[in-house]
Design an enzyme around this catalytic site. Sequence first.
Site, mmCIF file in Angstrom:
data_model
loop_
_atom_site.group_PDB
_atom_site.id
_atom_site.type_symbol
_atom_site.label_atom_id
_atom_site.label_comp_id
_atom_site.label_asym_id
_atom_site.label_seq_id
_atom_site.Cartn_x
_atom_site.Cartn_y
_atom_site.Cartn_z
ATOM 1 C CB SER A 113 14.606 -32.341 18.617
ATOM 2 O OG SER A 113 13.588 -31.705 17.888
ATOM 3 C CE1 TYR A 148 18.345 -33.006 13.978
ATOM 4 C CE2 TYR A 148 16.001 -32.512 14.069
ATOM 5 C CZ TYR A 148 17.271 -32.376 14.593
ATOM 6 O OH TYR A 148 17.472 -31.639 15.742
ATOM 7 C CE LYS A 207 19.017 -34.054 17.448
ATOM 8 N NZ LYS A 207 20.352 -33.879 18.026
#
Length: 340
Positions: free
Chosen positions: A124, A152, A156
């Site tokens: 992302s 989150y 990643k």
Amino acid sequence: MRVLLTGGAGYIGSHVALVLLERGDDVIVLDDFSNSSPEALRRVEKLTGKTVQVVEADLADRAAADAALADLEFDAVVHFAGLKAVGESVAQPSRYYRTNLNSTLNLLDIMRDKDVRKLVFSSSATVYGTPAAGVERLDETQPVGCGVTNPYGWTKAMIEQIITDVQRSWPELEAVLLRYFNPVGAHPSGEIGEDPSGIPNNLMPFVAQVAVGRREKLAVFGDQYPTADGTGVRDYIHVMDLAEGHVAALHHLQPGVEAYNLGSGEGYSVLEVVKAYTDASGKQIPYEIVAPRAGDLATLVADPAKANERLDWRTTRSLDDACRDSWTWQSQNPNGFAGA
Ligand code: NAD
Ligand code: UDP
């Protein structure tokens, strides 16, 4: 090619499954359906006239993942499986780290055991954290992990590092890290699309639910940013362009780890998205300006030159196309797959 899609029943995975099947590839989906419906894959089968092999398992559970994948043969993996809600990750960090990291560690071990060497990972733009002042178009040389504001995003960035370290110990591994900007839209048939559970976190699914009458009005998070109209600017990428980016990545794999931005290179403000969606749907989209959301940046736009050049891929669909296709999906499926 025979491709395993972890999390392949989800929003992006179901569109990638469709594009791969249409190209003549075979698709296996491993999913625990924690954030998706088997109906998405039934619709992919209906649209393509092809069969998807489905295995239901929690990839974060090593024993379950081993059992699910033991007898399967595949040439490549696209790894979508994971939890993705930013706010939830702040409230439940352990669950996010455990699920996203363990899923990836299990997958890499199983790939090594089976000598499956091709991996495409759903990363992302959030890995770029808070870019240095003045940097508005991000290329892949920007530092990863500086000023990431939520668990989150950290999962990643950590998974990118894990894949990089595993590749150092296993030089035959061919891995690509795809850093998505803001995926939006749906397959033009309106048969599959984004079906968030609960209140949507992201702009376009929220706008879609306002347009269809499921929600009263949009809260616009701030209008005092240093942008043309004061609202936040993002790089919205049609999910079919994104899906085609995965196919391009699968066909350009080579030993090593390479990161690519998947974005259009163009930014649109929140109010521009509202206007485009109003035009596409013919519906009023009431909104009110509220305080900025913590951690949001003014502008986040991709420099997609590396993917354009090396993957021979570029976006071909506009924001208007994405709004039209999102509206087709939303108006035909006002309650998502739950209404099916
Ligand atoms: P999604 O939630 O629709 O799809 C993820 C899928 O993974 C779901 O089908 C879910 O049931 C499955 N899953 C979750 N945990 C699992 C587990 N432990 N075992 C097996 N399956 C599991 O999300 P999406 O929007 O399709 O995103 C796909 C990937 O792309 C995710 O990794 C996400 O973080 C990443 N990504 C998404 C966006 C976005 O805006 N949608 C942006 C950047 C990156
Ligand atoms: N946004 C908004 N209202 C919402 C959701 C999002 O104003 O209900 C804004 C957000 O502040 C950002 C843009 O829309 O400027 C895109 O947000 P989204 O959550 O979709 O993606 P992000 O880029 O934050 O991951």
